[in-house]
Write a protein that holds these residues in place. Structure first.
Motif, PDB file in Angstrom:
ATOM      1  N   GLU A 134      16.641  -5.900  52.781  1.00  0.00           N
ATOM      2  CA  GLU A 134      15.195  -5.677  53.380  1.00  0.00           C
ATOM      3  C   GLU A 134      15.850  -4.834  54.168  1.00  0.00           C
ATOM      4  OE1 GLU A 134      11.118  -7.211  52.031  1.00  0.00           O
ATOM      5  OE2 GLU A 134      12.327  -8.152  53.849  1.00  0.00           O
ATOM      6  N   LYS A 135      17.142  -6.011  54.494  1.00  0.00           N
ATOM      7  CA  LYS A 135      18.066  -5.131  56.479  1.00  0.00           C
ATOM      8  C   LYS A 135      18.510  -4.076  55.806  1.00  0.00           C
ATOM      9  CE  LYS A 135      17.860  -9.974  58.309  1.00  0.00           C
ATOM     10  NZ  LYS A 135      18.806 -11.678  58.007  1.00  0.00           N
ATOM     11  N   GLN A 136      18.879  -4.023  55.443  1.00  0.00           N
ATOM     12  CA  GLN A 136      20.329  -3.240  54.358  1.00  0.00           C
ATOM     13  C   GLN A 136      19.563  -1.333  55.404  1.00  0.00           C
ATOM     14  OE1 GLN A 136      22.215  -5.177  51.297  1.00  0.00           O
ATOM     15  NE2 GLN A 136      24.008  -4.746  52.073  1.00  0.00           N
ATOM     16  N   TYR A 137      18.071  -1.843  54.197  1.00  0.00           N
ATOM     17  CA  TYR A 137      17.466  -0.485  54.464  1.00  0.00           C
ATOM     18  C   TYR A 137      16.788   0.497  56.115  1.00  0.00           C
ATOM     19  CZ  TYR A 137      13.604   2.360  52.582  1.00  0.00           C
ATOM     20  OH  TYR A 137      12.429   3.738  52.784  1.00  0.00           O
ATOM     21  N   LEU A 138      16.642  -0.990  56.641  1.00  0.00           N
ATOM     22  CA  LEU A 138      15.812  -0.460  57.194  1.00  0.00           C
ATOM     23  C   LEU A 138      16.928  -0.501  58.500  1.00  0.00           C
ATOM     24  CD1 LEU A 138      13.445  -3.841  58.151  1.00  0.00           C
ATOM     25  CD2 LEU A 138      12.967  -1.463  57.932  1.00  0.00           C
ATOM     26  N   ARG A 139      18.784  -0.542  58.677  1.00  0.00           N
ATOM     27  CA  ARG A 139      19.895   0.566  58.817  1.00  0.00           C
ATOM     28  C   ARG A 139      19.785   1.369  58.386  1.00  0.00           C
ATOM     29  NH1 ARG A 139      22.771   1.649  61.688  1.00  0.00           N
ATOM     30  NH2 ARG A 139      24.481   0.417  63.084  1.00  0.00           N
ATOM     31  N   ALA A 140      20.113   1.472  57.260  1.00  0.00           N
ATOM     32  CA  ALA A 140      19.718   2.462  56.499  1.00  0.00           C
ATOM     33  C   ALA A 140      19.026   3.664  57.252  1.00  0.00           C
ATOM     34  CB  ALA A 140      19.715   2.669  54.985  1.00  0.00           C
ATOM     35  N   MET A 141      18.178   3.915  57.558  1.00  0.00           N
ATOM     36  CA  MET A 141      16.569   3.803  58.578  1.00  0.00           C
ATOM     37  C   MET A 141      17.479   3.676  59.890  1.00  0.00           C
ATOM     38  SD  MET A 141      12.897   3.083  57.198  1.00  0.00           S
ATOM     39  CE  MET A 141      11.514   3.827  58.685  1.00  0.00           C
ATOM     40  N   ALA A 142      17.758   3.345  60.534  1.00  0.00           N
ATOM     41  CA  ALA A 142      17.593   3.304  61.815  1.00  0.00           C
ATOM     42  C   ALA A 142      19.147   3.867  62.327  1.00  0.00           C
ATOM     43  CB  ALA A 142      18.227   2.009  62.655  1.00  0.00           C
ATOM     44  N   ASP A 143      19.510   4.601  61.063  1.00  0.00           N
ATOM     45  CA  ASP A 143      21.008   5.344  61.467  1.00  0.00           C
ATOM     46  C   ASP A 143      20.145   6.969  61.439  1.00  0.00           C
ATOM     47  OD1 ASP A 143      22.796   4.307  61.931  1.00  0.00           O
ATOM     48  OD2 ASP A 143      23.913   4.488  59.375  1.00  0.00           O
ATOM     49  N   LEU A 144      19.627   6.789  61.299  1.00  0.00           N
ATOM     50  CA  LEU A 144      18.488   8.509  61.346  1.00  0.00           C
ATOM     51  C   LEU A 144      17.368   8.618  62.267  1.00  0.00           C
ATOM     52  CD1 LEU A 144      17.067   8.238  57.751  1.00  0.00           C
ATOM     53  CD2 LEU A 144      19.218   9.740  58.214  1.00  0.00           C
ATOM     54  N   GLY A 145      17.315   7.360  63.209  1.00  0.00           N
ATOM     55  CA  GLY A 145      17.010   7.641  64.884  1.00  0.00           C
ATOM     56  C   GLY A 145      15.665   6.722  64.431  1.00  0.00           C
ATOM     57  N   PRO A 146      14.420   6.947  66.227  1.00  0.00           N
ATOM     58  CA  PRO A 146      13.396   6.389  65.675  1.00  0.00           C
ATOM     59  C   PRO A 146      12.303   6.546  64.595  1.00  0.00           C
ATOM     60  CG  PRO A 146      13.600   7.836  67.722  1.00  0.00           C
ATOM     61  CD  PRO A 146      14.271   8.100  66.732  1.00  0.00           C
ATOM     62  N   GLY A 147      12.616   8.307  64.014  1.00  0.00           N
ATOM     63  CA  GLY A 147      11.460   8.809  62.795  1.00  0.00           C
ATOM     64  C   GLY A 147      10.251   9.232  63.354  1.00  0.00           C
ATOM     65  N   PRO A 148       9.582   9.498  62.627  1.00  0.00           N
ATOM     66  CA  PRO A 148       9.222   9.385  60.960  1.00  0.00           C
ATOM     67  C   PRO A 148      10.224   9.861  60.309  1.00  0.00           C
ATOM     68  CG  PRO A 148       6.821   9.586  61.949  1.00  0.00           C
ATOM     69  CD  PRO A 148       8.016  10.205  62.765  1.00  0.00           C
ATOM     70  N   HIS A 149      10.911   9.641  59.101  1.00  0.00           N
ATOM     71  CA  HIS A 149      11.173  10.168  58.470  1.00  0.00           C
ATOM     72  C   HIS A 149      11.675  10.204  56.573  1.00  0.00           C
ATOM     73  CE1 HIS A 149      14.895   8.332  61.645  1.00  0.00           C
ATOM     74  NE2 HIS A 149      14.305   7.441  61.142  1.00  0.00           N
ATOM     75  N   ARG A 150      11.630  11.307  56.102  1.00  0.00           N
ATOM     76  CA  ARG A 150      11.615  11.490  54.580  1.00  0.00           C
ATOM     77  C   ARG A 150      11.657  10.531  54.363  1.00  0.00           C
ATOM     78  NH1 ARG A 150       6.839  13.743  53.872  1.00  0.00           N
ATOM     79  NH2 ARG A 150       8.423  14.513  51.707  1.00  0.00           N
ATOM     80  N   SER A 151      11.568   9.758  52.840  1.00  0.00           N
ATOM     81  CA  SER A 151      11.954   8.378  52.018  1.00  0.00           C
ATOM     82  C   SER A 151      13.225   8.749  51.551  1.00  0.00           C
ATOM     83  CB  SER A 151      10.828   8.034  51.180  1.00  0.00           C
ATOM     84  OG  SER A 151       9.304   8.089  52.382  1.00  0.00           O
ATOM     85  N   GLY A 152      13.251  10.067  51.333  1.00  0.00           N
ATOM     86  CA  GLY A 152      13.800  10.278  50.467  1.00  0.00           C
ATOM     87  C   GLY A 152      15.632  10.170  51.078  1.00  0.00           C
ATOM     88  N   GLU A 153      15.211  11.057  52.329  1.00  0.00           N
ATOM     89  CA  GLU A 153      16.514  10.990  52.776  1.00  0.00           C
ATOM     90  C   GLU A 153      17.214   9.222  53.021  1.00  0.00           C
ATOM     91  OE1 GLU A 153      16.986  13.329  57.430  1.00  0.00           O
ATOM     92  OE2 GLU A 153      15.203  13.255  56.447  1.00  0.00           O
ATOM     93  N   ILE A 154      15.916   8.501  53.480  1.00  0.00           N
ATOM     94  CA  ILE A 154      16.388   6.786  53.551  1.00  0.00           C
ATOM     95  C   ILE A 154      17.098   6.394  52.833  1.00  0.00           C
ATOM     96  CG2 ILE A 154      16.071   4.752  54.662  1.00  0.00           C
ATOM     97  CD1 ILE A 154      13.430   6.569  55.717  1.00  0.00           C
ATOM     98  N   ALA A 155      16.826   6.569  51.737  1.00  0.00           N
ATOM     99  CA  ALA A 155      17.496   6.722  50.119  1.00  0.00           C
ATOM    100  C   ALA A 155      18.311   7.043  49.799  1.00  0.00           C
ATOM    101  CB  ALA A 155      16.685   7.297  48.205  1.00  0.00           C
ATOM    102  N   ASP A 156      18.880   8.513  49.788  1.00  0.00           N
ATOM    103  CA  ASP A 156      19.961   8.868  49.958  1.00  0.00           C
ATOM    104  C   ASP A 156      21.218   8.646  50.830  1.00  0.00           C
ATOM    105  OD1 ASP A 156      19.119  11.573  48.585  1.00  0.00           O
ATOM    106  OD2 ASP A 156      19.189  12.698  49.887  1.00  0.00           O
ATOM    107  N   ARG A 157      20.405   8.137  52.020  1.00  0.00           N
ATOM    108  CA  ARG A 157      21.721   6.876  52.914  1.00  0.00           C
ATOM    109  C   ARG A 157      22.059   6.107  52.779  1.00  0.00           C
ATOM    110  NH1 ARG A 157      23.440   9.783  57.926  1.00  0.00           N
ATOM    111  NH2 ARG A 157      24.552   7.901  58.666  1.00  0.00           N
ATOM    112  N   GLN A 158      21.574   5.778  51.237  1.00  0.00           N
ATOM    113  CA  GLN A 158      22.114   4.204  50.963  1.00  0.00           C
ATOM    114  C   GLN A 158      22.726   4.941  49.483  1.00  0.00           C
ATOM    115  OE1 GLN A 158      18.377   1.885  51.039  1.00  0.00           O
ATOM    116  NE2 GLN A 158      19.618   0.374  51.926  1.00  0.00           N
ATOM    117  N   GLY A 159      22.342   5.945  49.313  1.00  0.00           N
ATOM    118  CA  GLY A 159      23.382   6.329  48.412  1.00  0.00           C
ATOM    119  C   GLY A 159      22.267   5.830  46.765  1.00  0.00           C
ATOM    120  N   ARG A 160      21.163   5.836  46.741  1.00  0.00           N
ATOM    121  CA  ARG A 160      20.551   4.848  46.126  1.00  0.00           C
ATOM    122  C   ARG A 160      19.072   6.770  45.575  1.00  0.00           C
ATOM    123  NH1 ARG A 160      17.978  -0.687  46.685  1.00  0.00           N
ATOM    124  NH2 ARG A 160      18.064  -0.628  45.310  1.00  0.00           N
TER     125      ARG A 160
END
Ligand SMILES: Nc1ncnc2c1ncn2[C@@H]1O[C@H](COP(=O)(O)OP(=O)(O)OP(=O)(O)O)[C@@H](O)[C@H]1O
Ligand SMILES: [Mg+2]
Length: 399
Positions: A323-349
């Motif tokens: 969960e920490k890794q998911y939120l860390r990937a999300m944090a890289d994209l900024g305050p948000g909101p973000h597309r869920s697909g973009e967060i997954a992409d960021r993790q290569g998933r």
């Protein structure tokens, strides 16, 4: 400045020395109660807002407003802990005792008190209150002789509402952390409210919680949406935020330089918890009035350290490593909101692969979904915190 007289309150649920803004919401609840007292209908209000925005202190204020207007109030602070009836029983008793002092409501209140005595026994022992929801039927359980009670009310809450009606008043049920109510408890509550609305019994629920509460209510009962309004509790406006900084100090004869106020308002974006934290540290950093821009700048680092330790950390410690890794990937994209697909992409998933993880984080109250396929933090500035606490994280996860 003298830390002993520091007027700022950066702490969960601690009423600020000056509660700024929120008049429109307070008025809305006041009108609802007044309508009920006149025998009219009123919709329940579930206020949604992010962490630290001021939900708890606003509920406390509304409760004192309602009591001041002669309504009978009940309050649940943490519905996760026990069943709603177990949490309500002692307060219902107080309300019924007060109502039994009123001539018009005396009979109903006394009968309800005797039912409550039996009910309280049922809450003890093996049940421990867990298996009983608010829709619990006193008659069916044979807890009291209901033969004399008017046809209509079947639950203790309904009896209390009937007594309040006879006394020319209303019942207001305040529930904080509304998103935490367990599903069967929530549907029990909705059934009772629906029945009260049909019988014109004077009750409203005033709840507050994270934005995910809306979906939970909708899932509990199809007709639930009609019972509630969902006003947002947002950050304070610039003018309100400035007042929240200046007024508490002014009560002690202390002033702020205008630039100092502007900086706090700008950086905190009007979120009350952050504003209280920074103003508090600025107070401690200053040696004389007015508190200057330099004082506020000097207070920034200690304020962030305290926020990390006492505010963000509590959320972070609830997370698993993934969960920490998911939120860390999300944090890289900024305050948000973000597309869920973009967060997954960021993790290569793939987005489907992270869906259970995302749902788990919504359940834990760390993120929410402002629109289909969108994901946002429920804690303001959590992106910046994640970058501080995990500065060089390996975000990519092997599926
Ligand atoms: N309207 C306001 N004016 C000034 N200060 C406020 C206001 N609302 C809240 N605060 C301050 O902000 C902080 C957070 O308030 P509160 O605990 O009510 O937020 P919350 O939304 O319930 O947070 P959580 O989601 O963590 O439960 C407290 O220190 C409180 O004193
Ligand atoms: Mg709260």
């Amino acid at each position: 400045m003298n830390p002993i007289s520091n007027p700022y309150m950066p702490a969960a649920g601690l009423p600020p020395s000056v509660l700024v803004g929120r008049e429109a919401l307070r008025e809305r609840v006041r009108i609802g109660i007044a309508r009920l007292r006149e025998g009219r209908s009123a919709k329940s209000v579930l206020m949604v807002g992010l962490c630290g925005v001021g939900k708890t202190v606003l509920l406390q204020q509304m409760r004192s407003d309602a009591e001041g207007e002669g309504a009978y109030t009940l309050c649940i602070g943490n519905p996760e802990q026990r069943s709603l009836p177990a949490l309500l029983a002692p307060q219902l008793r107080q309300v019924l005792l007060r109502l039994s002092q009123t001539e018009a409501a005396q009979d109903t209140a006394r009968r309800a008190l005797s039912a409550l005595a039996g009910f309280t026994k049922a809450l003890e022992g093996p049940f421990n209150g867990r298996l009983i929801d608010l829709n619990f039927d006193t008659e069916a359980a044979g807890l009291a002789d209901q033969s004399q009670v008017e046809v209509g009310p079947t639950t203790l809450l309904e009896h209390a509402c009937l007594a309040a009606k006879q006394a020319g008043s209303a019942v207001v049920l305040f529930i904080d952390e509304f998103h935490c109510i367990e599903a069967t408890q929530l549907s029990g509550l909705i059934v009772v409210l629906h029945r009260c609305a049909q019988s014109r019994l004077p009750i409203i629920v005033v709840g507050a919680g994270l934005p995910q509460l809306r979906g939970r209510v909708g899932n509990a009962k199809a007709y639930a949406e009609r019972l509630f309004d969902y006003p947002a509790i947002g950050p304070l406006s610039e003018v309100e935020a400035a007042l929240a900084i200046v007024q508490p100090a002014a009560q002690d004869g202390v002033a702020f330089e205008a630039e100092a106020v502007d900086l706090i308002v700008e950086k905190t974006r009007g979120y009350p918890f952050f504003l209280q934290a920074w103003a508090s540290h600025a107070w401690d950093a200053a040696s004389t009035s007015p508190i200057s821009l330099a004082d506020v700048e000097r207070a920034w680092t200690p304020a962030i350290v305290a926020l990390d330790e006492h505010f963000f950390r509590a959320y972070f410690d609830r997370l698993t490593q993934t969960e920490k890794q998911y939120l860390r990937a999300m944090a890289d994209l900024g305050p948000g909101p973000h597309r869920s697909g973009e967060i997954a992409d960021r993790q290569g998933r793939r987005v489907q692969a992270v869906a259970p993880l995302r749902n788990g984080l919504i359940g834990k109250g760390l993120i929410w979904s402002p629109g289909h396929g969108d994901t946002a933090f429920t804690v303001p500035f959590f992106d910046e915190f994640m970058q501080r606490i995990m500065p060089c994280d390996d975000r990519r996860v092997v599926s």
